[in-house]
Design a protein around this motif. Structure first.
Motif, PDB file in Angstrom:
ATOM      1  N   VAL A  52       0.857  -1.184   0.000  1.00  7.82           N
ATOM      2  CA  VAL A  52       0.000   0.000   0.000  1.00  7.82           C
ATOM      3  C   VAL A  52       0.891   1.231   0.000  1.00  7.82           C
ATOM      4  O   VAL A  52       1.864   1.300   0.759  1.00  7.82           O
ATOM      5  N   VAL A  53       0.578   2.187  -0.856  1.00 13.03           N
ATOM      6  CA  VAL A  53       1.328   3.437  -0.898  1.00 13.03           C
ATOM      7  C   VAL A  53       0.375   4.586  -0.593  1.00 13.03           C
ATOM      8  O   VAL A  53      -0.643   4.747  -1.250  1.00 13.03           O
ATOM      9  N   LEU A  54       0.726   5.362   0.405  1.00 12.89           N
ATOM     10  CA  LEU A  54      -0.103   6.492   0.832  1.00 12.89           C
ATOM     11  C   LEU A  54       0.730   7.773   0.837  1.00 12.89           C
ATOM     12  O   LEU A  54       1.933   7.733   1.110  1.00 12.89           O
ATOM     13  N   SER A  55       0.097   8.882   0.579  1.00  9.31           N
ATOM     14  CA  SER A  55       0.780  10.162   0.751  1.00  9.31           C
ATOM     15  C   SER A  55      -0.226  11.229   1.164  1.00  9.31           C
ATOM     16  O   SER A  55      -1.412  11.157   0.844  1.00  9.31           O
ATOM     17  N   THR A  56       0.267  12.199   1.886  1.00  7.66           N
ATOM     18  CA  THR A  56      -0.585  13.300   2.326  1.00  7.66           C
ATOM     19  C   THR A  56       0.288  14.456   2.780  1.00  7.66           C
ATOM     20  O   THR A  56       1.497  14.303   2.963  1.00  7.66           O
ATOM     21  N   LEU A  57      -0.303  15.588   2.983  1.00 13.59           N
ATOM     22  CA  LEU A  57       0.405  16.723   3.564  1.00 13.59           C
ATOM     23  C   LEU A  57       0.576  16.518   5.069  1.00 13.59           C
ATOM     24  O   LEU A  57      -0.335  16.035   5.748  1.00 13.59           O
ATOM     25  N   ASN A  58       1.730  16.877   5.556  1.00 14.29           N
ATOM     26  CA  ASN A  58       1.980  16.839   6.992  1.00 14.29           C
ATOM     27  C   ASN A  58       1.366  18.089   7.633  1.00 14.29           C
ATOM     28  O   ASN A  58       1.386  19.174   7.052  1.00 14.29           O
ATOM     29  N   ARG A  59       0.819  17.923   8.814  1.00 20.08           N
ATOM     30  CA  ARG A  59       0.170  19.041   9.502  1.00 20.08           C
ATOM     31  C   ARG A  59       1.195  19.816  10.326  1.00 20.08           C
ATOM     32  O   ARG A  59       1.424  19.547  11.508  1.00 20.08           O
ATOM     33  N   THR A  60       1.807  20.788   9.690  1.00 18.62           N
ATOM     34  CA  THR A  60       2.808  21.625  10.333  1.00 18.62           C
ATOM     35  C   THR A  60       2.542  23.091   9.993  1.00 18.62           C
ATOM     36  O   THR A  60       1.810  23.390   9.036  1.00 18.62           O
ATOM     37  N   PRO A  61       3.121  24.002  10.731  1.00 15.74           N
ATOM     38  CA  PRO A  61       2.976  25.424  10.383  1.00 15.74           C
ATOM     39  C   PRO A  61       3.463  25.726   8.971  1.00 15.74           C
ATOM     40  O   PRO A  61       2.895  26.561   8.270  1.00 15.74           O
ATOM     41  N   THR A  62       4.526  25.041   8.546  1.00 17.00           N
ATOM     42  CA  THR A  62       5.066  25.266   7.202  1.00 17.00           C
ATOM     43  C   THR A  62       4.066  24.844   6.132  1.00 17.00           C
ATOM     44  O   THR A  62       3.879  25.545   5.123  1.00 17.00           O
ATOM     45  N   SER A  63       3.416  23.692   6.333  1.00 17.01           N
ATOM     46  CA  SER A  63       2.438  23.228   5.343  1.00 17.01           C
ATOM     47  C   SER A  63       1.249  24.172   5.275  1.00 17.01           C
ATOM     48  O   SER A  63       0.667  24.393   4.209  1.00 17.01           O
ATOM     49  N   TYR A  64       0.887  24.760   6.410  1.00 16.53           N
ATOM     50  CA  TYR A  64      -0.207  25.741   6.408  1.00 16.53           C
ATOM     51  C   TYR A  64       0.195  26.978   5.602  1.00 16.53           C
ATOM     52  O   TYR A  64      -0.574  27.490   4.785  1.00 16.53           O
ATOM     53  N   ALA A  65       1.416  27.428   5.823  1.00 14.45           N
ATOM     54  CA  ALA A  65       1.891  28.612   5.127  1.00 14.45           C
ATOM     55  C   ALA A  65       1.957  28.390   3.621  1.00 14.45           C
ATOM     56  O   ALA A  65       1.586  29.268   2.827  1.00 14.45           O
ATOM     57  N   LEU A  66       2.445  27.206   3.217  1.00 10.63           N
ATOM     58  CA  LEU A  66       2.633  26.942   1.794  1.00 10.63           C
ATOM     59  C   LEU A  66       1.364  26.447   1.104  1.00 10.63           C
ATOM     60  O   LEU A  66       1.028  26.895   0.004  1.00 10.63           O
ATOM     61  N   ALA A  67       0.644  25.483   1.720  1.00  8.92           N
ATOM     62  CA  ALA A  67      -0.513  24.857   1.074  1.00  8.92           C
ATOM     63  C   ALA A  67      -1.766  25.709   1.135  1.00  8.92           C
ATOM     64  O   ALA A  67      -2.593  25.688   0.217  1.00  8.92           O
ATOM     65  N   VAL A  68      -1.899  26.470   2.204  1.00  9.13           N
ATOM     66  CA  VAL A  68      -3.115  27.269   2.381  1.00  9.13           C
ATOM     67  C   VAL A  68      -2.861  28.736   2.035  1.00  9.13           C
ATOM     68  O   VAL A  68      -3.460  29.285   1.100  1.00  9.13           O
ATOM     69  N   LEU A  69      -1.982  29.369   2.774  1.00 12.27           N
ATOM     70  CA  LEU A  69      -1.763  30.799   2.560  1.00 12.27           C
ATOM     71  C   LEU A  69      -1.173  31.107   1.186  1.00 12.27           C
ATOM     72  O   LEU A  69      -1.686  31.955   0.453  1.00 12.27           O
ATOM     73  N   ALA A  70      -0.095  30.400   0.834  1.00 15.97           N
ATOM     74  CA  ALA A  70       0.565  30.693  -0.443  1.00 15.97           C
ATOM     75  C   ALA A  70      -0.221  30.144  -1.629  1.00 15.97           C
ATOM     76  O   ALA A  70      -0.553  30.885  -2.564  1.00 15.97           O
ATOM     77  N   ALA A  71      -0.519  28.833  -1.626  1.00 13.13           N
ATOM     78  CA  ALA A  71      -1.143  28.174  -2.780  1.00 13.13           C
ATOM     79  C   ALA A  71      -2.566  28.653  -3.036  1.00 13.13           C
ATOM     80  O   ALA A  71      -2.995  28.772  -4.189  1.00 13.13           O
ATOM     81  N   GLU A  72      -3.301  28.960  -1.963  1.00 14.35           N
ATOM     82  CA  GLU A  72      -4.705  29.357  -2.124  1.00 14.35           C
ATOM     83  C   GLU A  72      -4.906  30.872  -2.130  1.00 14.35           C
ATOM     84  O   GLU A  72      -5.625  31.406  -2.975  1.00 14.35           O
ATOM     85  N   GLU A  73      -4.275  31.550  -1.202  1.00 18.70           N
ATOM     86  CA  GLU A  73      -4.538  32.972  -1.030  1.00 18.70           C
ATOM     87  C   GLU A  73      -3.648  33.871  -1.888  1.00 18.70           C
ATOM     88  O   GLU A  73      -4.125  34.832  -2.497  1.00 18.70           O
ATOM     89  N   LEU A  74      -2.361  33.582  -1.918  1.00 19.54           N
ATOM     90  CA  LEU A  74      -1.432  34.471  -2.601  1.00 19.54           C
ATOM     91  C   LEU A  74      -1.231  34.123  -4.072  1.00 19.54           C
ATOM     92  O   LEU A  74      -1.435  34.955  -4.963  1.00 19.54           O
ATOM     93  N   LEU A  75      -0.803  32.887  -4.343  1.00 19.63           N
ATOM     94  CA  LEU A  75      -0.486  32.472  -5.702  1.00 19.63           C
ATOM     95  C   LEU A  75      -1.701  31.999  -6.486  1.00 19.63           C
ATOM     96  O   LEU A  75      -1.666  31.937  -7.712  1.00 19.63           O
ATOM     97  N   ARG A  76      -2.764  31.653  -5.766  1.00 22.12           N
ATOM     98  CA  ARG A  76      -4.007  31.160  -6.383  1.00 22.12           C
ATOM     99  C   ARG A  76      -3.768  29.962  -7.297  1.00 22.12           C
ATOM    100  O   ARG A  76      -4.352  29.861  -8.377  1.00 22.12           O
ATOM    101  N   TRP A  77      -2.857  29.060  -6.876  1.00 17.69           N
ATOM    102  CA  TRP A  77      -2.623  27.834  -7.629  1.00 17.69           C
ATOM    103  C   TRP A  77      -3.856  26.937  -7.597  1.00 17.69           C
ATOM    104  O   TRP A  77      -4.152  26.244  -8.569  1.00 17.69           O
ATOM    105  N   VAL A  78      -4.524  26.914  -6.471  1.00 10.12           N
ATOM    106  CA  VAL A  78      -5.729  26.092  -6.297  1.00 10.12           C
ATOM    107  C   VAL A  78      -6.834  26.979  -5.735  1.00 10.12           C
ATOM    108  O   VAL A  78      -6.560  28.015  -5.114  1.00 10.12           O
ATOM    109  N   PRO A  79      -8.104  26.594  -5.942  1.00 13.06           N
ATOM    110  CA  PRO A  79      -9.208  27.404  -5.423  1.00 13.06           C
ATOM    111  C   PRO A  79      -9.175  27.497  -3.894  1.00 13.06           C
ATOM    112  O   PRO A  79      -8.698  26.599  -3.207  1.00 13.06           O
TER     113      PRO A  79
END
Length: 310
Positions: A242-269
């Motif tokens: 079985v191969v699994l992957s996911t984002l790790n729940r860290t302050p860095t992932s919040y900054a990059l996956a949520v703030l940067a990718a969604e709010e600033l860069l608008r890579w994802v909705p």
């Protein structure tokens, strides 16, 4: 629990390659058949009695009754049903399903950019697990693989190119339509990949199993995470992986996956990610252990926004 020595945990995401615990490794001769970016045809013949009735001139009532007896085709549901399917999350992906293969500016562009390194991890881990040669063009020849939450088929296609017989399932019917249409561009892929709209637990009820089950960047979008991992384990053949992957729940992932990718860069909705549903490595280890899996490899990767490389 065996974990490869000298592994290094990286904050941004974790990948887990597991094998069914306590069961023997299958030989190749037997039927043996992670990483999130921040981002038929049936020809039917009418019954002879029905044709005869039309020839002798049926009444309007008889004809109406005859045609009324022909079942109508029901439209395919937009989403698969299942205990792990989160409709709110599924609707997010339905809205952007036409963009799965937009490799440059679409919401899945980061997934495309990380595909080479992700496939390298899968290739090396699966070959090591089954004792396969990594220098072969199609090292996965003879293996059956299931991609749960396949989306537009971004992972299914390279797995098929490496020789595997692949089944891709997703809760969003439109994503499956996009994946199926894209696969038709390559006769090798279209021959080796089967897509369907279904949840993991539906396949468990059907009693099907695969040599390798993968689910990448999906666990953070489902309901009943523990039940989801248990379904993945149940879908894996004894001695499989079985191969699994996911984002790790860290302050860095919040900054990059949520703030940067969604709010600033608008890579994802906006709203694509829920930081609280990200899974930490120790939580992943616990979930897989409870499902009867034994961890073999744990590793991670991170995106460098300056070099734009993983």
């Amino acid at each position: 629990m065996f974990v490869r020595a000298g592994r290094k945990l990286v904050d941004e995401c974790s990948k887990v390659c597991c094998r069914v615990q306590g069961l023997k490794r299958l030989n190749r001769s037997e039927s043996i058949a992670s990483n999130f970016p921040l981002n038929g045809l049936n020809v039917c013949h009418a019954p002879r009695a029905f044709s005869t009735a039309l020839k002798v001139g049926p009444t309007k009532t008889e004809t109406a009754e005859a045609f009324a007896s022909i079942p109508t085709q029901q439209p395919e549901p937009e989403f698969a049903s299942g205990t792990t399917v989160n409709l709110k999350e599924a609707k997010k992906f339905q809205e952007v399903a036409d963009l799965w293969w937009d490799t440059e500016r679409g919401p899945f562009a980061a997934l495309h950019s990380m595909s080479p390194i992700r496939c390298q991890f899968i290739r090396s881990s699966v070959c090591a697990h089954f004792g396969l040669r990594t220098d072969q063009l199609e090292p996965f020849s003879g293996l059956t693989m299931l991609d749960v939450g396949c989306g537009g088929g971004l992972l299914c296609e390279p797995l098929a190119r490496m020789g595997a017989e692949v089944t891709g399932v997703d809760a969003v019917a439109h994503s499956i339509q996009v994946a199926s249409a894209h696969a038709q561009r390559d006769p090798v892929i279209s021959r080796r990949v089967t897509y369907r709209t279904a949840a993991a637990e539906t396949l468990v009820e059907e009693g099907v199993q695969f040599d390798v089950v993968l689910s990448l960047e999906v666990i953070e979008h489902v309901d009943d995470v523990e039940g989801f991992v248990a379904s993945l384990a149940a879908l894996t053949k004894p001695g499989g992986a079985v191969v699994l992957s996911t984002l790790n729940r860290t302050p860095t992932s919040y900054a990059l996956a949520v703030l940067a990718a969604e709010e600033l860069l608008r890579w994802v909705p906006r709203g694509t990610h829920e930081w609280g549903k990200f899974v930490m490595p120790e939580e992943m280890a616990m979930l897989t252990h409870r499902a009867g899996l034994e961890m073999q490899t744990l590793t991670g990767m991170v995106y460098n926004p300056i070099t734009t490389r993983w």
